[in-house]
Motif scaffolding. Sequence first.
Motif, PDB file in Angstrom:
ATOM      1  N   GLY A 141     -44.429   4.052 -33.788  1.00 29.26           N
ATOM      2  CA  GLY A 141     -43.561   2.881 -33.790  1.00 29.26           C
ATOM      3  C   GLY A 141     -43.471   2.212 -32.428  1.00 29.26           C
ATOM      4  N   PHE A 142     -43.929   2.886 -31.384  1.00 28.81           N
ATOM      5  CA  PHE A 142     -43.813   2.327 -30.041  1.00 28.81           C
ATOM      6  C   PHE A 142     -45.137   1.859 -29.477  1.00 28.81           C
ATOM      7  CE2 PHE A 142     -40.074   4.688 -30.860  1.00 28.81           C
ATOM      8  CZ  PHE A 142     -39.062   3.960 -30.263  1.00 28.81           C
ATOM      9  N   LEU A 143     -46.137   1.756 -30.346  1.00 31.41           N
ATOM     10  CA  LEU A 143     -47.418   1.236 -29.888  1.00 31.41           C
ATOM     11  C   LEU A 143     -47.363  -0.286 -29.842  1.00 31.41           C
ATOM     12  CD1 LEU A 143     -49.937   3.509 -31.816  1.00 31.41           C
ATOM     13  CD2 LEU A 143     -49.329   3.568 -29.392  1.00 31.41           C
ATOM     14  N   SER A 144     -47.983  -0.867 -28.814  1.00 32.81           N
ATOM     15  CA  SER A 144     -48.053  -2.325 -28.709  1.00 32.81           C
ATOM     16  C   SER A 144     -49.266  -2.641 -27.854  1.00 32.81           C
ATOM     17  CB  SER A 144     -46.792  -2.859 -28.027  1.00 32.81           C
ATOM     18  OG  SER A 144     -46.807  -2.499 -26.661  1.00 32.81           O
ATOM     19  N   ASP A 145     -49.515  -3.925 -27.609  1.00 32.95           N
ATOM     20  CA  ASP A 145     -50.694  -4.223 -26.793  1.00 32.95           C
ATOM     21  C   ASP A 145     -50.439  -3.972 -25.300  1.00 32.95           C
ATOM     22  OD1 ASP A 145     -48.952  -6.254 -26.554  1.00 32.95           O
ATOM     23  OD2 ASP A 145     -50.279  -7.817 -27.352  1.00 32.95           O
ATOM     24  N   LYS A 146     -49.225  -3.531 -24.960  1.00 22.05           N
ATOM     25  CA  LYS A 146     -48.942  -3.233 -23.555  1.00 22.05           C
ATOM     26  C   LYS A 146     -49.408  -1.845 -23.149  1.00 22.05           C
ATOM     27  CE  LYS A 146     -45.210  -6.434 -22.949  1.00 22.05           C
ATOM     28  NZ  LYS A 146     -43.962  -6.617 -23.656  1.00 22.05           N
TER      29      LYS A 146
ATOM     30  N   ASN B 265     -43.753   9.525 -42.335  1.00 21.73           N
ATOM     31  CA  ASN B 265     -44.745  10.269 -41.569  1.00 21.73           C
ATOM     32  C   ASN B 265     -45.009   9.525 -40.272  1.00 21.73           C
ATOM     33  OD1 ASN B 265     -45.313  12.409 -43.408  1.00 21.73           O
ATOM     34  ND2 ASN B 265     -46.357  10.894 -44.699  1.00 21.73           N
ATOM     35  N   ASP B 266     -45.487  10.268 -39.291  1.00 24.19           N
ATOM     36  CA  ASP B 266     -45.753   9.630 -38.007  1.00 24.19           C
ATOM     37  C   ASP B 266     -46.859  10.389 -37.290  1.00 24.19           C
ATOM     38  OD1 ASP B 266     -45.528   8.035 -35.748  1.00 24.19           O
ATOM     39  OD2 ASP B 266     -43.935   9.254 -34.876  1.00 24.19           O
ATOM     40  N   GLY B 267     -47.551   9.693 -36.428  1.00 24.21           N
ATOM     41  CA  GLY B 267     -48.481  10.352 -35.542  1.00 24.21           C
ATOM     42  C   GLY B 267     -47.943  10.207 -34.134  1.00 24.21           C
ATOM     43  N   ILE B 268     -48.363  11.096 -33.251  1.00 17.36           N
ATOM     44  CA  ILE B 268     -48.010  10.909 -31.849  1.00 17.36           C
ATOM     45  C   ILE B 268     -49.264  10.388 -31.152  1.00 17.36           C
ATOM     46  CG2 ILE B 268     -47.274  12.019 -29.714  1.00 17.36           C
ATOM     47  CD1 ILE B 268     -45.787  14.053 -31.403  1.00 17.36           C
ATOM     48  N   ALA B 269     -49.153   9.191 -30.600  1.00 14.46           N
ATOM     49  CA  ALA B 269     -50.307   8.604 -29.936  1.00 14.46           C
ATOM     50  C   ALA B 269     -50.265   8.962 -28.457  1.00 14.46           C
ATOM     51  CB  ALA B 269     -50.279   7.091 -30.111  1.00 14.46           C
ATOM     52  N   ILE B 270     -51.438   9.284 -27.905  1.00 18.56           N
ATOM     53  CA  ILE B 270     -51.541   9.513 -26.465  1.00 18.56           C
ATOM     54  C   ILE B 270     -51.855   8.147 -25.856  1.00 18.56           C
ATOM     55  CG2 ILE B 270     -52.681  10.842 -24.653  1.00 18.56           C
ATOM     56  CD1 ILE B 270     -51.402  12.592 -26.823  1.00 18.56           C
ATOM     57  N   VAL B 271     -50.971   7.675 -24.965  1.00 15.30           N
ATOM     58  CA  VAL B 271     -51.143   6.317 -24.462  1.00 15.30           C
ATOM     59  C   VAL B 271     -51.412   6.301 -22.958  1.00 15.30           C
ATOM     60  CG1 VAL B 271     -49.813   5.146 -26.255  1.00 15.30           C
ATOM     61  CG2 VAL B 271     -48.622   6.077 -24.268  1.00 15.30           C
ATOM     62  N   VAL B 272     -52.216   5.328 -22.545  1.00 19.04           N
ATOM     63  CA  VAL B 272     -52.480   5.086 -21.126  1.00 19.04           C
ATOM     64  C   VAL B 272     -52.295   3.598 -20.868  1.00 19.04           C
ATOM     65  CG1 VAL B 272     -54.093   7.010 -20.885  1.00 19.04           C
ATOM     66  CG2 VAL B 272     -54.953   4.739 -21.489  1.00 19.04           C
ATOM     67  N   ASN B 273     -52.321   3.252 -19.587  1.00 21.60           N
ATOM     68  CA  ASN B 273     -52.223   1.848 -19.213  1.00 21.60           C
ATOM     69  C   ASN B 273     -53.467   1.099 -19.687  1.00 21.60           C
ATOM     70  OD1 ASN B 273     -52.594  -0.446 -17.047  1.00 21.60           O
ATOM     71  ND2 ASN B 273     -50.448   0.174 -16.976  1.00 21.60           N
ATOM     72  N   PRO B 274     -53.299  -0.149 -20.173  1.00 21.56           N
ATOM     73  CA  PRO B 274     -54.452  -0.902 -20.683  1.00 21.56           C
ATOM     74  C   PRO B 274     -55.554  -1.094 -19.630  1.00 21.56           C
ATOM     75  CG  PRO B 274     -52.418  -2.005 -21.270  1.00 21.56           C
ATOM     76  CD  PRO B 274     -52.041  -0.885 -20.360  1.00 21.56           C
TER      77      PRO B 274
END
Lengths: 267, 288
Positions: free
Chosen positions: A198-203, A101-110
């Motif tokens: 899987g592509f989430l990180s602190d960046k 299973n996976d979620g799609i995260a909405i990401v922005v610049n930190p």
Amino acid sequence: MKKILSMLLSLTLLAGFIFAGDITMSGSTTVFPIAQLAAERYMDKHPDVNISVRGGGSGVGISDIILGRVNIGNASRQIKNKETKQAKENGINVVETVVANDGIAIVVNPSNGINKLTLEQVKKIFAGEVSNWKQLGGASMPIVVISRDVSSGTFEVFKELVLKGGKVREDALLLASNNAVASNVAETPGAIGYVGFGFLSDKVKALEIEGVVPNEKTVNDGTYKISRKLYMYTNGAPKGEIKAFIDYILSSEGQEIVKETGYIPLK
Amino acid sequence: MKTKEFLFKYITLAAASLSILFLMGIILSIFKEGLPLFNDINFSDFIFGRKWHPTDEPADLGIFPLISGSIFVTLGALLVGVPLGVGSAIYLSEIASTNVREALKPFIEILAGIPSVIYGLFGMAVLAPLVRKLFNVPTGLNLFSASIILGIMIIPIISSLSEDALSAVSKELREASLALGANRIETIFKVVLPAASSGVISSIILGFGRAIGETMVVLMVSGGAAMLPKSIFSPVRPMTSAIASEMGEAVNGSQHFQALYGIAIVLFLITFLSSLLMQWFAGRENRE
């Protein structure tokens, strides 16, 4: 030394003999990290088996399976009726296995001050109705919308669940992989994009959507709305080595890999 | 001996004819796959359509944004590559001493040998962030960055061919000009360059062909938005990058697949015309 040698060897294998392996797979860049790590571990245990994994996007994985070009087509979206029909015309009976299973995260610049958005706001951003972070209570900075190529399963799911079928603004950057989206969001202050867990990180910063933090728990209990399953497609029910490999991914050891790569194991 | 020569002649003839065979094969296959598209949509809607949404239902298959992406990126590359390429050719052929020339030329040749994916990486990782900060634009993956990288890529092509053309200008012509009292710069710009113009122009056309057909760099650096560029900092989606990123998922025979071949036909016609033009210029040089 041995490690370097085996790395070189696997590089040559990947580069030169993509079709020489016993199991070939292609498709979703979301599923790629799971497939790649599972393949490496599996090959350690079964040195006589070669598994080659390529990306390309879910569309590529499904079209490769329809055309009989690979043994396993990876996808982060479900096969469409149209595609199942095309497969039948080619004499291929596509069988689906859910591997994670996976979620799609909405990401922005930190550096972005925004921490949460509603689904409606995300939709407006991607449609181009909102074009500056100021309009959402952030700093005055143009929004750079980063989306994916049409071959992306993540894009298809995002389009269905967030855009409700609407179109992405035409000047959005269209990138070829989850990784390209994540690294561009990490580099671009005004950017917004979407990636598999899987592509989430602190960046990059994953936003709360409708007040819900994207994580394993919220996907599993259904409160985080942008989620999907990850699939492996085969021609007919998996047999022999292919079955052994897929069973490995479904085993507790395989599901540990799913977790390790940042995705959500099947319950 | 005679049979040996006879054999050799026909083996080399076969080798030479193979390229014609390959060319014909390529032309036939792109037209065979692409032309059926025009049973469904009309040619001018395809070329001049403003929207490219190939997987929507119903699909929008207008490639005008893609064509303009290619053209603008290529023109930008020429703006960068022509002055630098021709300039370096003038320096190497007319001004530099033999030692300097021998020292510089290998570097230009190495530039020619770098794989395009490395240019792409450089553009993505170094140039794009720099462009974003320097010009304070939202993203560095755009027309401008792609043009610069492509421009650098075509420098060696333009430089080496232009240099050949300049060196081929006879010594008497230069000496006559100097004897008439023209200085070195006047001689270069009013005598040598015009005399070598056919060669210089064909080098530029070759650079054009290289830039418009380049795929990896634009895929990595141009941003990929299928839109008419609003400024030089807009992201664009040139024809080559649309084919490369979408072909993998387009199922054989589907309309999307045919449309990608349709783009290939357009691209082929453009490069075909440019090489005809180049041959014409090269031929003019011989006739003169």
